[in-house]
Design a protein around this motif. Structure first.
Motif, PDB file in Angstrom:
ATOM      1  N   ALA A 299      -5.055  30.928  37.311  1.00  0.00           N
ATOM      2  CA  ALA A 299      -4.570  30.989  35.927  1.00  0.00           C
ATOM      3  C   ALA A 299      -3.141  30.476  35.815  1.00  0.00           C
ATOM      4  O   ALA A 299      -2.770  29.863  34.802  1.00  0.00           O
ATOM      5  CB  ALA A 299      -4.663  32.426  35.404  1.00  0.00           C
ATOM      6  N   GLN A 302      -2.817  26.659  35.011  1.00  0.00           N
ATOM      7  CA  GLN A 302      -3.465  26.050  33.855  1.00  0.00           C
ATOM      8  C   GLN A 302      -2.456  25.531  32.830  1.00  0.00           C
ATOM      9  O   GLN A 302      -1.425  26.142  32.587  1.00  0.00           O
ATOM     10  CB  GLN A 302      -4.399  27.067  33.185  1.00  0.00           C
ATOM     11  N   LEU A 308      -6.376  29.093  30.490  1.00  0.00           N
ATOM     12  CA  LEU A 308      -5.567  30.165  31.059  1.00  0.00           C
ATOM     13  C   LEU A 308      -6.150  31.528  30.684  1.00  0.00           C
ATOM     14  O   LEU A 308      -6.307  32.405  31.544  1.00  0.00           O
ATOM     15  CB  LEU A 308      -4.125  30.041  30.576  1.00  0.00           C
ATOM     16  N   SER A 312      -7.907  34.326  33.042  1.00  0.00           N
ATOM     17  CA  SER A 312      -7.403  35.682  32.937  1.00  0.00           C
ATOM     18  C   SER A 312      -8.548  36.669  32.720  1.00  0.00           C
ATOM     19  O   SER A 312      -8.548  37.775  33.278  1.00  0.00           O
ATOM     20  CB  SER A 312      -6.401  35.768  31.774  1.00  0.00           C
ATOM     21  N   TYR A 437       1.528  34.695  34.580  1.00  0.00           N
ATOM     22  CA  TYR A 437       0.905  33.615  33.813  1.00  0.00           C
ATOM     23  C   TYR A 437       0.946  33.872  32.307  1.00  0.00           C
ATOM     24  O   TYR A 437       1.019  32.929  31.507  1.00  0.00           O
ATOM     25  CB  TYR A 437      -0.517  33.308  34.292  1.00  0.00           C
ATOM     26  N   MET A 441       3.154  31.452  29.641  1.00  0.00           N
ATOM     27  CA  MET A 441       2.567  30.840  28.446  1.00  0.00           C
ATOM     28  C   MET A 441       3.378  31.199  27.200  1.00  0.00           C
ATOM     29  O   MET A 441       3.675  30.332  26.368  1.00  0.00           O
ATOM     30  CB  MET A 441       1.118  31.282  28.281  1.00  0.00           C
TER      31      MET A 441
END
Length: 509
Positions: A299, A302, A308, A312, A437, A441
């Motif tokens: 993840a 990504q 992602l 997840s 992650y 993002m």
């Protein structure tokens, strides 16, 4: 007439009937016509009515018994002893409530964004809702299998018709993985039918089987349920399906359909073949930990927001299967109960959070038509209300205390610690990876520098979008701050399940 006597049939057939009516009337080929608007309102009315009909599953649920409630039973195919047999307990009722809760939100979310064949689009979701409720309430093997496979059709159409550029590839891959995995489940049902004389789940549970028989039946169930969860290494269909599916398809896929794999393990694998489940428990724990750790690293790599979140989901569902199969490793019954309950709570929590995350991506995609993280930045400057919701759901996805994402994961980690320090160490790594992650993002999309000139022109949430995300935010916080009603609903059923799993079926041979 007491509607609670037939509440499960209503929950199955009302949305299916509503979907069929939408297909029959159609939208006249003009998405802006009065008929198309009426079809939207009809779909919403049916889904909201279905939700309100489902409320007695909670308000009228007896938390003091593990027996099936709201039971409906009649002969269906008499020659084969196949029954139309429905019922719910503390495991299935929360999943049905989750299904009826999410579906109206999906319909509202697709109100303006679906420009092609809206009547058929909403009809597919209504039919899918009825079939999913049927899977969670079916207590006959053939009924369960028919509904399980029938679900593939509306989801196949949702991705294949309203999906992205590579939708045909994604639909074929999705269909082949899930269909082929389920065929062996039917073989297992037929074998058990030859042992018991009917397809009743309770008959399956009570029959004695040799260890070899249990091992083979467990493998047959595993191939069906592992694909649906999905577990590593049969997870590769999910990111493709999510990326190509429309927003509503991604929400239902993540929030509801993945849970059917976990549900299958607790409804069928564990109580029907307990010795076979114990034999493969180490393997299941290993595969679950691989999903938690390895997929967490995947993840991190990504660049597409949907991918992602899809990876997840695989990592978070690893917690579900980990919690279910820890029961032979934990010291004492409390650890087993904690792991099982944590896995169940995680399923409900993940349904809320993953659905909200995909809806957030859908809001951005409707405006910018890109899912690439690099195409955003500084969204908080132009969409502060949206940014607040996305940050909340991202924190919940990372397991922030006070949100639903923390409760189930924490219970499973404690159960893992009682089983083995290294299980707990690896499981707890998701708190770091998930934060890594998810925050990466959020930093790139919500904050930072504006990377796309269109971001400066973005308009904040419409009232419809605000209502959908607001309802999900309340649910995520409510389960996180006050999980007791959910846990109490499950607890007696979980204890009964652990008792059944603790009874060896080799004794009578």
């Amino acid at each position: 007439m007491d509607l609670t006597q037939n509440i499960l049939s209503l929950l199955i057939w009302l949305p299916i009937g509503g979907g069929a009516a939408l297909l029959f009337v159609g939208d006249g080929g003009d998405v802006l016509s009065g008929r198309a608007r009426q079809m939207r309102w009809m779909a919403l009315a049916v889904s909201v009515l279905t939700f309100f009909i489902s409320v007695p599953l909670y308000t009228g649920f007896d938390t003091s018994t593990a027996a099936m409630q709201f039971v409906e039973r009649t002969s269906w195919i008499g020659a084969l002893s196949v029954e139309y047999y429905l019922g719910v307990d503390g495991i299935s009722a929360p999943l049905i409530l989750l299904t009826t809760f999410i579906t109206p939100l999906v319909i509202i979310a697709g109100w303006d964004s679906i420009k092609s064949r809206p009547a058929q689009y909403f009809a597919a979701f209504l039919i899918l809702e009825g079939l999913m409720v049927g899977v969670f309430s079916a207590l006959d093997g053939i009924l369960f299998y028919v509904l399980w496979e029938a679900m593939l059709v509306p989801m196949f159409l949702i991705i294949g018709i309203w999906g992205g550029e590579r939708r045909i590839y994604a639909t074929i891959k999705f269909f082949l993985y899930t269909f082929l995995g389920s065929v062996l489940m039917l073989v297992a049902f037929v074998y058990l039918y030859n042992k018991t004389g009917d397809f009743n789940f309770f008959s399956f549970r009570d029959v004695n089987l040799s260890l070899r028989e249990q091992q083979l039946i467990f493998i047959a169930f595993l191939l069906a349920f592992a694909v649906k969860v999905p577990m590593w290494p049969v997870h590769t269909w999910l990111p493709d399906a999510h990326v190509e599916a429309p927003t509503g398809g991604s929400v239902i896929l993540a929030a509801i359909m993945l849970k059917m794999g976990g549900y299958g393990f607790v409804r069928l694998s564990l109580p029907i073949v307990p010795d076979g489940s114990e034999y493969f428990a180490g393997m299941m724990i290993g595969l679950s930990l691989i999903a938690v750790v390895y997929i967490g690293f995947v993840a991190l790599m990504q660049k597409d927001m949907k991918k992602l979140i899809a990876y997840s989901s695989i990592a978070h569902m690893g917690f579900v299967t980990l919690g279910f199969f820890l029961l032979w490793s934990t010291a004492g019954g409390s650890g087993a109960e904690l792991g099982m309950t944590g896995g169940m709570v995680q399923m409900i929590s993940h349904g809320l959070i993953s659905g909200a995350m995909f809806l957030c991506v859908g809001v951005l995609y409707d405006r910018v038509h890109s899912r690439q993280i690099a195409d955003y930045g500084g969204v908080a400057n132009t969409m502060p209300k949206f940014a607040a919701f996305m940050v909340l759901f991202s924190m919940a996805n990372a397991g922030l205390p006070g949100t639903s994402g923390f409760v189930g994961e924490f219970m499973v980690i404690i159960a893992s610690f009682r089983a083995n320090f290294w299980f707990a160490f690896l499981a707890a790594s998701t708190l770091i990876l998930g934060a890594a992650y998810t925050l990466w993002m959020v930093k790139r999309v919500i904050y930072g520098e504006v990377a796309n000139k269109h971001v400066a022109d973005l308009v904040d949430l419409q009232r419809r979008e605000f209502v959908v995300l607001g309802i999900l935010a309340i649910a995520v916080l409510l389960v996180g701050l006050w999980p007791a009603p959910l846990v109490d609903m499950m607890s007696v059923t979980v204890r009964e399940l652990l008792f059944q799993v603790g009874q060896s079926k080799l004794a009578g041979l």
